[in-house]
Design a protein around this motif. Structure first.
Motif, PDB file in Angstrom:
ATOM      1  N   ARG A 148       0.812  -1.224   0.000  1.00 35.24           N
ATOM      2  CA  ARG A 148       0.000   0.000   0.000  1.00 35.24           C
ATOM      3  C   ARG A 148       0.841   1.267   0.000  1.00 35.24           C
ATOM      4  NH1 ARG A 148      -4.454  -0.256   4.680  1.00 35.24           N
ATOM      5  NH2 ARG A 148      -4.763   1.864   3.847  1.00 35.24           N
ATOM      6  N   PHE A 149       2.042   1.176   0.574  1.00 29.19           N
ATOM      7  CA  PHE A 149       2.813   2.399   0.804  1.00 29.19           C
ATOM      8  C   PHE A 149       4.185   2.372   0.137  1.00 29.19           C
ATOM      9  CE2 PHE A 149       0.204   1.594   4.679  1.00 29.19           C
ATOM     10  CZ  PHE A 149      -0.729   2.592   4.471  1.00 29.19           C
ATOM     11  N   MET A 150       4.256   1.725  -1.011  1.00 26.13           N
ATOM     12  CA  MET A 150       5.505   1.728  -1.761  1.00 26.13           C
ATOM     13  C   MET A 150       5.888   3.142  -2.196  1.00 26.13           C
ATOM     14  SD  MET A 150       8.005  -0.088  -3.046  1.00 26.13           S
ATOM     15  CE  MET A 150       7.549  -1.785  -3.286  1.00 26.13           C
ATOM     16  N   HIS A 151       4.907   4.031  -2.312  1.00 29.59           N
ATOM     17  CA  HIS A 151       5.170   5.400  -2.762  1.00 29.59           C
ATOM     18  C   HIS A 151       5.600   6.315  -1.620  1.00 29.59           C
ATOM     19  CE1 HIS A 151       1.086   5.323  -1.184  1.00 29.59           C
ATOM     20  NE2 HIS A 151       1.166   6.632  -1.012  1.00 29.59           N
ATOM     21  N   GLU A 152       5.676   5.802  -0.382  1.00 27.79           N
ATOM     22  CA  GLU A 152       6.047   6.617   0.777  1.00 27.79           C
ATOM     23  C   GLU A 152       7.520   6.396   1.112  1.00 27.79           C
ATOM     24  OE1 GLU A 152       4.406   8.827   2.304  1.00 27.79           O
ATOM     25  OE2 GLU A 152       2.313   8.500   1.746  1.00 27.79           O
ATOM     26  N   PRO A 153       8.382   7.375   0.833  1.00 28.22           N
ATOM     27  CA  PRO A 153       9.814   7.198   1.136  1.00 28.22           C
ATOM     28  C   PRO A 153      10.074   6.940   2.617  1.00 28.22           C
ATOM     29  CG  PRO A 153       9.479   9.103  -0.298  1.00 28.22           C
ATOM     30  CD  PRO A 153       8.123   8.656   0.145  1.00 28.22           C
ATOM     31  N   VAL A 154       9.305   7.578   3.502  1.00 30.65           N
ATOM     32  CA  VAL A 154       9.534   7.392   4.936  1.00 30.65           C
ATOM     33  C   VAL A 154       9.264   5.951   5.340  1.00 30.65           C
ATOM     34  CG1 VAL A 154       8.858   8.157   7.239  1.00 30.65           C
ATOM     35  CG2 VAL A 154       8.940   9.807   5.367  1.00 30.65           C
ATOM     36  N   TYR A 155       8.238   5.348   4.763  1.00 30.34           N
ATOM     37  CA  TYR A 155       7.937   3.948   5.078  1.00 30.34           C
ATOM     38  C   TYR A 155       9.073   3.039   4.599  1.00 30.34           C
ATOM     39  CZ  TYR A 155       5.376  -0.437   5.467  1.00 30.34           C
ATOM     40  OH  TYR A 155       4.989  -1.711   5.812  1.00 30.34           O
TER      41      TYR A 155
ATOM     42  N   GLN B 239      27.444   6.027  -8.340  1.00 26.74           N
ATOM     43  CA  GLN B 239      27.315   6.410  -9.747  1.00 26.74           C
ATOM     44  C   GLN B 239      25.860   6.336 -10.202  1.00 26.74           C
ATOM     45  OE1 GLN B 239      29.905   7.568 -11.029  1.00 26.74           O
ATOM     46  NE2 GLN B 239      29.417   7.881 -13.182  1.00 26.74           N
ATOM     47  N   ARG B 240      25.143   5.311  -9.770  1.00 25.31           N
ATOM     48  CA  ARG B 240      23.722   5.194 -10.116  1.00 25.31           C
ATOM     49  C   ARG B 240      22.910   6.342  -9.499  1.00 25.31           C
ATOM     50  NH1 ARG B 240      21.514  -0.235  -8.122  1.00 25.31           N
ATOM     51  NH2 ARG B 240      19.614   0.706  -8.958  1.00 25.31           N
ATOM     52  N   LYS B 241      23.276   6.704  -8.281  1.00 27.02           N
ATOM     53  CA  LYS B 241      22.580   7.808  -7.622  1.00 27.02           C
ATOM     54  C   LYS B 241      22.752   9.099  -8.415  1.00 27.02           C
ATOM     55  CE  LYS B 241      23.024  10.761  -3.552  1.00 27.02           C
ATOM     56  NZ  LYS B 241      23.830  11.042  -2.347  1.00 27.02           N
ATOM     57  N   LYS B 242      23.973   9.374  -8.860  1.00 29.45           N
ATOM     58  CA  LYS B 242      24.211  10.590  -9.644  1.00 29.45           C
ATOM     59  C   LYS B 242      23.434  10.564 -10.946  1.00 29.45           C
ATOM     60  CE  LYS B 242      28.730  12.037  -7.960  1.00 29.45           C
ATOM     61  NZ  LYS B 242      30.085  12.456  -8.374  1.00 29.45           N
ATOM     62  N   ALA B 243      23.413   9.425 -11.578  1.00 29.04           N
ATOM     63  CA  ALA B 243      22.694   9.326 -12.851  1.00 29.04           C
ATOM     64  C   ALA B 243      21.193   9.500 -12.659  1.00 29.04           C
ATOM     65  CB  ALA B 243      22.998   7.977 -13.506  1.00 29.04           C
ATOM     66  N   ALA B 244      20.647   8.938 -11.570  1.00 27.97           N
ATOM     67  CA  ALA B 244      19.205   9.013 -11.346  1.00 27.97           C
ATOM     68  C   ALA B 244      18.760  10.404 -10.943  1.00 27.97           C
ATOM     69  CB  ALA B 244      18.794   8.005 -10.278  1.00 27.97           C
TER      70      ALA B 244
ATOM     71  N   THR C 254      20.275  13.326 -11.663  1.00 19.88           N
ATOM     72  CA  THR C 254      20.713  14.411 -12.526  1.00 19.88           C
ATOM     73  C   THR C 254      19.504  15.223 -12.979  1.00 19.88           C
ATOM     74  OG1 THR C 254      22.604  13.159 -13.325  1.00 19.88           O
ATOM     75  CG2 THR C 254      21.863  15.002 -14.685  1.00 19.88           C
ATOM     76  N   GLY C 255      19.507  16.512 -12.644  1.00 19.43           N
ATOM     77  CA  GLY C 255      18.413  17.399 -13.044  1.00 19.43           C
ATOM     78  C   GLY C 255      17.198  17.297 -12.157  1.00 19.43           C
ATOM     79  N   ALA C 256      17.289  16.589 -11.024  1.00 17.67           N
ATOM     80  CA  ALA C 256      16.125  16.458 -10.141  1.00 17.67           C
ATOM     81  C   ALA C 256      16.570  16.597  -8.698  1.00 17.67           C
ATOM     82  CB  ALA C 256      15.456  15.096 -10.344  1.00 17.67           C
ATOM     83  N   GLY C 257      15.668  17.083  -7.881  1.00 21.35           N
ATOM     84  CA  GLY C 257      15.925  17.166  -6.453  1.00 21.35           C
ATOM     85  C   GLY C 257      17.044  18.119  -6.123  1.00 21.35           C
ATOM     86  N   GLU C 258      17.692  17.871  -4.996  1.00 21.81           N
ATOM     87  CA  GLU C 258      18.717  18.786  -4.530  1.00 21.81           C
ATOM     88  C   GLU C 258      20.051  18.576  -5.217  1.00 21.81           C
ATOM     89  OE1 GLU C 258      20.746  16.717  -0.734  1.00 21.81           O
ATOM     90  OE2 GLU C 258      18.808  17.620  -0.356  1.00 21.81           O
TER      91      GLU C 258
ATOM     92  N   GLU D 135      16.029  10.897  -0.598  1.00 23.50           N
ATOM     93  CA  GLU D 135      16.384  10.360   0.714  1.00 23.50           C
ATOM     94  C   GLU D 135      16.640   8.855   0.647  1.00 23.50           C
ATOM     95  OE1 GLU D 135      17.046  11.984   3.437  1.00 23.50           O
ATOM     96  OE2 GLU D 135      16.692  13.878   2.381  1.00 23.50           O
ATOM     97  N   VAL D 136      15.892   8.164  -0.196  1.00 18.72           N
ATOM     98  CA  VAL D 136      16.104   6.720  -0.331  1.00 18.72           C
ATOM     99  C   VAL D 136      17.473   6.446  -0.938  1.00 18.72           C
ATOM    100  CG1 VAL D 136      15.206   4.579  -1.330  1.00 18.72           C
ATOM    101  CG2 VAL D 136      13.627   6.345  -0.526  1.00 18.72           C
ATOM    102  N   TRP D 137      17.846   7.234  -1.956  1.00 25.69           N
ATOM    103  CA  TRP D 137      19.184   7.086  -2.548  1.00 25.69           C
ATOM    104  C   TRP D 137      20.268   7.374  -1.513  1.00 25.69           C
ATOM    105  CZ3 TRP D 137      20.734   4.490  -6.471  1.00 25.69           C
ATOM    106  CH2 TRP D 137      19.941   4.350  -7.610  1.00 25.69           C
TER     107      TRP D 137
END
Length: 763
Positions: A414-421, A479-484, A486-490, A456-458
């Protein structure tokens, strides 16, 4: 039809907003005074529904009924308000009504009146304003007829007892009551009076001392205040503090009386306080807990019940009430309180579900908690918090990691979309040391979460690999974190290449870093420059752009917060203020000068004097023309290192305030002595030995009427020089140094606005 319905809805909304309007309520009460009681009664009922503890409205209502001799209605009103409104004026109105009703009933009526007096003094006799009530009661007792010696003796004994209670009660009339008591005893028996007065003299002295102290606290209280919900106003905060001080004073038992009498006085103070701070849950809680600590748990329960009638939406009070019931072993009453919080189950909050599960686990066992959890998860308001709370309860309290794992897995659907969960689930798996499932969880979550919500998950995935993974997996995840991201978030449009900052982050632990805070500053700055290296914008615009403050500062602060070091601003990129970058600067100066013409004429800028190359004492002119209040303000300003703003503009803004200025030409006006003002340093005059040419178009231009202006300055300088120099040698040296530097350089310290380099003395 539609506009009319909208209008009615707006009126209802306005009525709700104005429900506790003090001004509107006062207007209604004043209007009711002018109406006959049949028309005024609905107004009073409406007012008293909103303000049930407003003693002044009750008094006004009951007096209106008494005026038309509605005795039955008057009795009914008194029965509704007396015990909730412990205020002397209302109770004196009550005793006035009782005396009027029983005036013609002879001995029976006198006995009823005496009982009414005793009843009143048992409730409000401790009030600091109850002196007139005691005196009225004594007068009533003295007026009672005595047919024989025995009745006379009984009357004297009754009067003596009332006097002895009155003279030990701290009231406004305590000294008058003592004098009356002395006269009474002496009139009965001088021999007996001597012993009684010597016995009660210390008690009276103690009560009088307590009265003087209590009066200080009572005088801070607004006794006409209406009980409105707290809105954070300064007046309400003052009243809250005033009542807190009075309660603390009474709890200290300053009169050193017995515990029963002291507790009675504290209860009276709390009840009076709640008349005005009726909607403050903290005071209801304090009142109830004071009763509980005093051993009166049943009374504390009644206070909580009263509080919940006043504040039915206060979850805090409900939990406090349930806690008190549970602490004394009343499980079924506690369960009813929780069921009241749960309501119909449709609008139940997630927190209520969690707290009820914990309650069931404490008192009815694991199975009861599990059964309710299965029901609660069907609720439309069941959030991921309920799953996390129950899973951790099963893991930590029931020692059942398998059950906890199943709950987390069920919630993941139910809560796969909740990063805190996701992060809570990852923490649980980390406690189990289940690195295989942790990696699987991160992969499942990151494949479904959008990039802007996965930051936050990354981060947690990266930290996990840095802590528990090998070097290859660590570098791969970064490296995957940087690629994912790129252009998003902080992360922004970050480069995929590795940087030294990544190494610093990778090999840090808690607040330990493999470099100094200065190195972190440098890395953060270089990271920002790398992100903006391809942006074709002017340097001055880039440095003033919001992106610099948002991105560069955010990166810098995030790194330095972890290092727990003092953060200093990066001054390497500071530029000197250039008026040409602000096209409205000259207009602003012109406008300011128009608003304050006197200040513009009488105060000259030391920087302008330096630019003109004149060796005039412009600082002395400022001291002579500046009002004393402003001089005191300027004397407290910190020393400025480096270029200063335009003094004329700053002083013009300051002079727009209502500051008293010296009247020119008025006899007896002495100039401000120079020795009382701190001397300016060389930097205060914004003059440096490293002079630079003034760019064309600068705002520092000779003013109009130059010749006349200089003549005026020379005259003023001659006048100032006629005064004796200050005796402070350091002050004299500072003045001479400032004047000498001004005459030698002939220009202000000013940087090149084109290059953006800092010139002059920057400290």
């Amino acid at each position: 039809m539609e506009p009319e319905s909208r209008k009615v809805g707006d009126q209802d909304h306005k009525f709700i907003d104005d429900k506790y309007s003090v001004e509107a309520s006062e207007n209604q009460a004043n209007e009711a005074l002018r109406l006959p009681i049949t028309e005024a009664a609905p107004i009073y009922e409406q007012l008293l529904t909103v303000f049930p503890t407003a003693a002044k409205y009750w008094k006004q209502y009951v007096e209106a009924q008494m005026a038309v001799n509605n005795d039955d209605a008057t009795k009914q009103i008194f029965s509704r308000c007396l015990l909730n409104c412990l205020q002397i004026p209302l109770w004196r109105c009550y005793i006035r009504f009782i005396r009027k009703v029983n005036d013609k009933k002879g001995v029976e009526g006198q006995e009823e009146t005496r009982k009414a007096f005793d009843f009143m003094l048992s409730y409000v006799g401790a009030d600091i304003a109850s002196g007139p009530v005691w005196m009225e009661y004594l007068t009533f007792l003295k007026s009672l007829p005595a047919l024989n010696t025995q009745e006379e003796s009984q009357r004297m004994t009754a009067v003596r007892k009332v006097y002895q209670k009155a003279i030990v009660t701290p009231t406004h009339h305590i000294e008058q009551l003592w004098k009356d008591y002395e006269n009474f005893e002496n009139s009965v028996s001088r021999q007996l009076a001597k012993g009684l007065l010597s016995e009660y003299q210390p008690k009276f002295n103690s009560a009088r001392a307590v009265y003087r102290e209590r009066k200080k606290y009572v005088d801070e209280i607004d006794w006409n205040m209406l009980a409105v919900p707290p809105n954070g106003s300064y007046k309400e905060e003052l009243q809250w503090m005033a009542w807190r001080k009075l309660l603390a004073f009474e709890k200290g038992n300053p009169q050193r009386i017995d515990n029963g009498s002291s507790n009675k006085r504290i209860i009276f103070t709390y009840e009076q306080c709640l008349m005005y701070l009726y909607h403050y849950p903290d005071l209801w809680y304090d009142y109830a807990m004071w009763h509980a600590k005093s051993g009166s748990v049943d009374t504390a329960i009644k206070v909580f019940q009263r509080a919940l009638k006043v504040l039915p939406d206060s979850e805090m009070l409900r939990y406090a009430y349930a806690e008190l019931e549970e602490s004394r072993g009343a499980i079924q009453p506690t369960k009813k309180i929780y069921e009241g919080l749960l309501g119909d189950g449709i609008n139940t909050s997630a927190l209520a579900h969690i707290q009820f599960i914990r309650f069931l686990r404490r008192n009815e066992g694991v199975e009861a908690a599990r059964k309710y959890f299965l029901e609660a998860r069907k609720s439309p308001n069941c959030t991921y918090h309920v799953y996390v709370a129950y899973a951790m309860m099963a893991f930590c309290l029931d020692k059942d990691p398998k059950m906890a794992h199943n709950v987390f897995e069920a919630g993941l659907k139910r809560f796969m979309h909740e990063p805190v969960y996701i992060l809570e689930y990852a923490d649980f798996l980390t406690r189990l040391n289940d690195d295989r499932n942790i990696r699987a969880l991160f992969e499942r979550a990151l494949s479904s979460l959008p990039s802007e919500e996965s930051v936050e998950v990354w981060k947690r995935f990266t930290i996990f690999e840095q802590t528990y993974g090998d070097l290859a997996s660590m570098l791969k995840v970064e490296q995957r974190k940087k690629a994912a991201l790129t252009g998003a978030g902080e992360e922004g449009p970050s480069s995929l290449e590795s940087s030294l900052q990544d190494v610093a982050s990778r090999y840090s632990f808690m607040d330990l870093w493999p470099c100094s805070s200065k190195d972190l500053d440098h890395l953060a700055r270089q990271e920002w420059l790398a992100k903006n290296i391809n942006k074709k914008v002017e340097k001055s615009s880039m440095l003033n752009a919001p992106g610099f403050a948002e991105e560069g500062s955010a990166s810098l602060i995030s790194n330095l917060a972890a290092s727990s070091q003092v953060v200093y601003p990066d001054t390497n990129q500071m530029v000197i203020y250039d008026p040409r970058q602000k096209p409205g600067a000259e207009n602003f100066q012109t406008t300011t000068a128009a608003v304050v013409p006197t200040a513009s004429k009488s105060i000259s800028n030391p920087m302008i004097s330096a630019v003109c190359g004149q060796t005039i004492s412009s600082f002395d002119e400022i001291l002579k023309a500046t009002p004393p209040t402003l001089v005191a303000f300027l004397a407290n300003l910190p020393a400025v290192e480096g270029p200063t703003p335009d003094v004329d503009v700053v002083l013009s803004i300051c002079l727009q305030n209502d500051v008293p200025t010296p009247q020119p030409g008025k006899s007896g006006t002495a100039p401000m002595p120079l020795a009382s003002i701190p001397a300016p340093s060389t930097s205060d005059l914004s003059v440096s030995s490293k002079s630079h040419p003034i760019p064309s178009g600068s705002s520092f231009k000779p003013t109009r009427g130059k010749r006349k202006h200089l003549d005026s300055q020379e005259d003023d300088e001659t006048t100032v020089q006629s005064h004796p120099l200050p005796r402070d040698a350091f002050r004299i040296r500072q003045i001479h140094k400032a004047r000498g530097t001004t005459s030698q350089t002939g220009s202000a310290s000013y940087g090149s606005a084109i290059s953006g380099d800092v010139s002059g003395s920057t400290g």
